[in-house]
Design a protein around this motif. Structure first.
Motif, PDB file in Angstrom:
ATOM      1  N   THR A 128       8.073 -13.547   6.154  1.00 23.59           N
ATOM      2  CA  THR A 128       7.482 -12.208   6.090  1.00 23.59           C
ATOM      3  C   THR A 128       5.985 -12.335   6.304  1.00 23.59           C
ATOM      4  O   THR A 128       5.303 -13.074   5.584  1.00 23.59           O
ATOM      5  N   VAL A 129       5.473 -11.616   7.271  1.00 27.43           N
ATOM      6  CA  VAL A 129       4.052 -11.663   7.594  1.00 27.43           C
ATOM      7  C   VAL A 129       3.353 -10.489   6.900  1.00 27.43           C
ATOM      8  O   VAL A 129       3.750  -9.325   7.079  1.00 27.43           O
ATOM      9  N   LEU A 130       2.343 -10.800   6.088  1.00 28.84           N
ATOM     10  CA  LEU A 130       1.574  -9.789   5.370  1.00 28.84           C
ATOM     11  C   LEU A 130       0.299  -9.473   6.139  1.00 28.84           C
ATOM     12  O   LEU A 130      -0.430 -10.397   6.538  1.00 28.84           O
ATOM     13  N   VAL A 131       0.025  -8.189   6.295  1.00 28.47           N
ATOM     14  CA  VAL A 131      -1.194  -7.765   6.980  1.00 28.47           C
ATOM     15  C   VAL A 131      -2.052  -6.997   5.974  1.00 28.47           C
ATOM     16  O   VAL A 131      -1.648  -5.915   5.513  1.00 28.47           O
ATOM     17  N   PRO A 132      -3.213  -7.520   5.579  1.00 29.57           N
ATOM     18  CA  PRO A 132      -4.050  -6.816   4.596  1.00 29.57           C
ATOM     19  C   PRO A 132      -4.652  -5.557   5.197  1.00 29.57           C
ATOM     20  O   PRO A 132      -4.904  -5.480   6.396  1.00 29.57           O
ATOM     21  N   PRO A 133      -4.900  -4.554   4.355  1.00 27.43           N
ATOM     22  CA  PRO A 133      -5.508  -3.328   4.868  1.00 27.43           C
ATOM     23  C   PRO A 133      -6.983  -3.534   5.180  1.00 27.43           C
ATOM     24  O   PRO A 133      -7.617  -4.493   4.734  1.00 27.43           O
ATOM     25  N   GLY A 134      -7.520  -2.599   5.950  1.00 28.68           N
ATOM     26  CA  GLY A 134      -8.950  -2.609   6.186  1.00 28.68           C
ATOM     27  C   GLY A 134      -9.699  -2.202   4.926  1.00 28.68           C
ATOM     28  O   GLY A 134      -9.104  -1.791   3.925  1.00 28.68           O
ATOM     29  N   SER A 135     -10.998  -2.341   4.943  1.00 29.40           N
ATOM     30  CA  SER A 135     -11.815  -1.998   3.779  1.00 29.40           C
ATOM     31  C   SER A 135     -11.584  -0.541   3.399  1.00 29.40           C
ATOM     32  O   SER A 135     -11.617   0.344   4.260  1.00 29.40           O
ATOM     33  N   LYS A 161       0.452  -4.063   5.969  1.00 32.38           N
ATOM     34  CA  LYS A 161       1.885  -4.315   5.936  1.00 32.38           C
ATOM     35  C   LYS A 161       2.164  -5.288   4.797  1.00 32.38           C
ATOM     36  O   LYS A 161       1.591  -6.384   4.787  1.00 32.38           O
ATOM     37  N   PRO A 162       2.938  -4.881   3.827  1.00 31.49           N
ATOM     38  CA  PRO A 162       3.544  -3.559   3.649  1.00 31.49           C
ATOM     39  C   PRO A 162       2.499  -2.521   3.242  1.00 31.49           C
ATOM     40  O   PRO A 162       1.307  -2.821   3.203  1.00 31.49           O
ATOM     41  N   ALA A 163       2.941  -1.304   2.910  1.00 29.01           N
ATOM     42  CA  ALA A 163       2.016  -0.246   2.530  1.00 29.01           C
ATOM     43  C   ALA A 163       1.311  -0.599   1.222  1.00 29.01           C
ATOM     44  O   ALA A 163       1.910  -1.146   0.288  1.00 29.01           O
ATOM     45  N   ALA A 164       0.022  -0.311   1.176  1.00 24.88           N
ATOM     46  CA  ALA A 164      -0.775  -0.591  -0.027  1.00 24.88           C
ATOM     47  C   ALA A 164      -0.573   0.528  -1.047  1.00 24.88           C
ATOM     48  O   ALA A 164      -0.066   1.612  -0.733  1.00 24.88           O
ATOM     49  N   THR A 165      -0.958   0.256  -2.283  1.00 22.72           N
ATOM     50  CA  THR A 165      -0.995   1.283  -3.333  1.00 22.72           C
ATOM     51  C   THR A 165      -2.446   1.467  -3.768  1.00 22.72           C
ATOM     52  O   THR A 165      -3.229   0.507  -3.776  1.00 22.72           O
ATOM     53  N   ILE A 166      -2.786   2.692  -4.136  1.00 28.21           N
ATOM     54  CA  ILE A 166      -4.174   3.030  -4.485  1.00 28.21           C
ATOM     55  C   ILE A 166      -4.215   3.584  -5.897  1.00 28.21           C
ATOM     56  O   ILE A 166      -3.406   4.447  -6.263  1.00 28.21           O
ATOM     57  N   ARG A 167      -5.161   3.060  -6.695  1.00 30.53           N
ATOM     58  CA  ARG A 167      -5.412   3.553  -8.046  1.00 30.53           C
ATOM     59  C   ARG A 167      -6.855   4.053  -8.134  1.00 30.53           C
ATOM     60  O   ARG A 167      -7.738   3.572  -7.435  1.00 30.53           O
ATOM     61  N   ASP A 213      -4.279  -2.050  -4.142  1.00 30.29           N
ATOM     62  CA  ASP A 213      -3.391  -3.149  -4.523  1.00 30.29           C
ATOM     63  C   ASP A 213      -2.506  -3.510  -3.331  1.00 30.29           C
ATOM     64  O   ASP A 213      -1.803  -2.646  -2.776  1.00 30.29           O
ATOM     65  N   HIS A 214      -2.547  -4.808  -2.945  1.00 33.80           N
ATOM     66  CA  HIS A 214      -1.748  -5.294  -1.816  1.00 33.80           C
ATOM     67  C   HIS A 214      -1.492  -6.783  -2.027  1.00 33.80           C
ATOM     68  O   HIS A 214      -2.380  -7.503  -2.512  1.00 33.80           O
ATOM     69  N   PRO A 215      -0.306  -7.272  -1.691  1.00 40.16           N
ATOM     70  CA  PRO A 215      -0.022  -8.697  -1.924  1.00 40.16           C
ATOM     71  C   PRO A 215      -0.900  -9.636  -1.108  1.00 40.16           C
ATOM     72  O   PRO A 215      -0.988 -10.827  -1.434  1.00 40.16           O
ATOM     73  N   ALA A 216      -1.535  -9.141  -0.050  1.00 38.50           N
ATOM     74  CA  ALA A 216      -2.353 -10.018   0.783  1.00 38.50           C
ATOM     75  C   ALA A 216      -3.795 -10.120   0.314  1.00 38.50           C
ATOM     76  O   ALA A 216      -4.526 -11.003   0.760  1.00 38.50           O
ATOM     77  N   VAL A 217      -4.246  -9.227  -0.588  1.00 43.99           N
ATOM     78  CA  VAL A 217      -5.646  -9.236  -1.022  1.00 43.99           C
ATOM     79  C   VAL A 217      -5.711  -8.999  -2.533  1.00 43.99           C
ATOM     80  O   VAL A 217      -4.773  -8.479  -3.141  1.00 43.99           O
ATOM     81  N   LYS A 218      -6.851  -9.374  -3.113  1.00 45.21           N
ATOM     82  CA  LYS A 218      -7.118  -9.155  -4.534  1.00 45.21           C
ATOM     83  C   LYS A 218      -8.506  -8.532  -4.689  1.00 45.21           C
ATOM     84  O   LYS A 218      -9.409  -8.814  -3.913  1.00 45.21           O
ATOM     85  N   ASP A 219      -8.627  -7.694  -5.741  1.00 45.57           N
ATOM     86  CA  ASP A 219      -9.919  -7.061  -6.057  1.00 45.57           C
ATOM     87  C   ASP A 219     -10.500  -6.365  -4.829  1.00 45.57           C
ATOM     88  O   ASP A 219     -11.676  -6.530  -4.486  1.00 45.57           O
ATOM     89  N   PHE A 220      -9.661  -5.583  -4.179  1.00 43.30           N
ATOM     90  CA  PHE A 220     -10.101  -4.834  -2.999  1.00 43.30           C
ATOM     91  C   PHE A 220     -10.400  -3.416  -3.452  1.00 43.30           C
ATOM     92  O   PHE A 220      -9.478  -2.680  -3.853  1.00 43.30           O
ATOM     93  N   GLN A 221     -11.671  -2.997  -3.417  1.00 41.93           N
ATOM     94  CA  GLN A 221     -12.015  -1.699  -3.960  1.00 41.93           C
ATOM     95  C   GLN A 221     -13.292  -1.158  -3.334  1.00 41.93           C
ATOM     96  O   GLN A 221     -14.054  -1.888  -2.690  1.00 41.93           O
ATOM     97  N   ALA A 222     -13.494   0.122  -3.543  1.00 36.49           N
ATOM     98  CA  ALA A 222     -14.722   0.806  -3.136  1.00 36.49           C
ATOM     99  C   ALA A 222     -15.074   1.771  -4.254  1.00 36.49           C
ATOM    100  O   ALA A 222     -14.197   2.241  -5.000  1.00 36.49           O
ATOM    101  N   GLN A 223     -16.366   2.081  -4.415  1.00 39.88           N
ATOM    102  CA  GLN A 223     -16.778   2.964  -5.495  1.00 39.88           C
ATOM    103  C   GLN A 223     -17.891   3.905  -5.042  1.00 39.88           C
ATOM    104  O   GLN A 223     -18.612   3.625  -4.087  1.00 39.88           O
TER     105      GLN A 223
END
Length: 445
Positions: A128-135, A161-167, A213-223
């Motif tokens: 399974t190939v994971l594609v991280p989202p853009g910033s 890929k897959p779809a990210a979740t946003i908190r 939140d995405h399995p390909a990245v950690k601590d991905f956020q904007a404020q």
């Protein structure tokens, strides 16, 4: 001498014919592998995947690895497939381990480990190939907010890929958003989350954070930091006096006002009346000297900015000047009376002409609201009465004592009569007898 190219070609043809025979046999006899094992692999796009085909108990059977198109990647330690991204990591009787570098989406699929036994065995490794989202990007509807208004923000995480979740987080509190997932033409997912909330003045300067939140990245956020405008906050501080406000004393009040934007004006007024003519107003300070009871009332500090105005009240009640206790002697015949001069303690009710306010309770200079208590003159009067009564009782006791212990005194009329035999002789011998008979004559009629 044999041509080496012909020998190599013969070897490849043999492998393909051998593989075809095995596949035909496998198609005829389905086998569930127990001796051959492998693992599924998740890998981030652009990184390296490791595929491992392991045999628990090998009897010198041949191991080979096939791609999702059933093409041989490795046969034992030989690589028939011309793709340099595949490299042999380890080969032994019990394992065939291969690495795939620079993984792309086209490499995703089911890889096959085959063991040439009788019957043949297969195990499957899904890559399974994971594609991280853009910033992530935050978009705010309002750059500058007003207290009590509702605002809206959106956060977007594109092409994952897959779809990210946003908190969402506002300060240390998590807020619920409304997500929307879209599948793009290149099999990527774009997620948008919408957040709606009402702001207050405490939100000024508070960060709103979009966390992806995405399995390909950690601590991905904007404020984004909130900028909230609010009406002034007004508070009256009593600089002087600290206790009761009495006649003849001075009063100094200070008005503290803060808001966003800063208050444009700060005014002092007296509710339902005019500020005393000799009161001094300097900026946010109010000064009144030589207080008297005509100054009683509610003094209000009003501050305003572009969002509105607010105020705070101070209720002034002027008490009598402090009095002293005096002892006044009187010219009574037998007692000294003590008199005490005092002023009655008067606690007025709240001013009835002051309009009710929705602001916090006003400051009050009257007793019972932070001021020291006045002297209880009834207690002093009772003590004085007891002292006077005790002194009266003492004088009465002393008078009765002196009345019962009168002093004795002697006359000269019977002097010399102590040795006389009878009364006549005593009278004759007594001082003032015949020798003084001319001086003391008594006439009886």
């Amino acid at each position: 001498m044999a041509n080496p190219r012909c020998g190599s070609l013969a070897t490849i043809l043999f492998l393909f014919s051998f593989q075809a025979a095995l596949l035909q046999g496998a198609a005829q006899i389905p086998v569930v592998s127990q001796n051959l094992v492998t693992d599924n692999v998740s890998v981030v796009e652009g990184e390296t995947a490791i595929i491992s085909c392991r045999v628990k108990d090998n009897d010198d059977s041949v191991i080979q690895l096939l791609n999702p198109n059933r093409q041989t990647i490795y046969f034992r330690d030989m690589r028939p497939l011309k793709d340099a991204r595949f490299q042999l990591v380890n080969f032994s009787d019990n394992e065939l381990r291969v690495s795939l570098s620079n993984v792309s989406l086209s490499d995703e699929g089911r890889y096959v480990c085959q063991l040439y036994t009788d019957p043949p065995q297969e195990a499957y490794a899904d890559i399974t190939v994971l594609v991280p989202p853009g910033s992530p990007l935050i978009d705010a509807r309002d750059e500058v907010l007003s207290e009590g208004n509702e605002t809206e923000m959106t956060c977007t995480a594109m092409s994952s890929k897959p779809a990210a979740t946003i908190r969402w987080m506002k300060g240390d509190k998590e807020l619920p958003g409304k997500p929307k997932v879209e599948l793009t033409y290149d099999r990527m997912y774009t997620v948008t989350s919408r957040l709606t909330f009402t702001v207050n003045k405490e939100d000024d300067g508070v960060p709103v954070v979009c966390i992806v939140d995405h399995p390909a990245v950690k601590d991905f956020q904007a404020q984004k930091y909130l900028e909230v405008q609010y009406k002034p906050e007004v508070k009256i501080m009593v600089e002087f006096p600290q206790g009761l406000t009495r006649e003849g004393e001075n009063l100094e009040l200070s008005c503290q006002a803060k808001g966003k934007p800063e208050p444009q004006r700060v005014n002092w007024v007296k509710v339902d009346d005019d500020v005393p003519s000799h009161a001094v107003i300097t900026g946010a300070d109010l000064y009144i000297e030589n207080l008297n009871k005509s100054y009683n009332g509610t003094y209000r500090c009003v501050a305003a900015n572009s969002l509105g105005e607010s105020y705070d009240d101070y209720i002034l009640y002027v008490y009598d000047a402090p009095t002293t206790t005096t002892l006044t002697p009187t010219t009574a015949t037998t007692s000294t009376f003590i008199t005490t001069s005092s002023s009655s303690s008067f606690h007025p009710k709240a001013s009835q002409d002051t309009a009710p306010s929705t602001e916090p309770a006003a400051h009050d200079s009257r007793a019972g609201e932070g001021a020291p208590r006045t002297v209880d003159h009834a207690v002093i009067g009772g003590v004085v009465a007891v002292v006077v009564f005790a002194m009266l009782c003492l004088l009465i006791v002393l008078g009765r004592y002196f009345a019962r212990h009168k002093g004795t005194y002697f006359t000269h009329e019977a002097k010399g009569a102590d040795d006389a035999a009878d009364a006549d002789t005593a009278i004759i011998n007594a001082e003032g007898g015949h020798s003084n008979s001319d001086e003391k004559k008594e006439y009886y009629i």
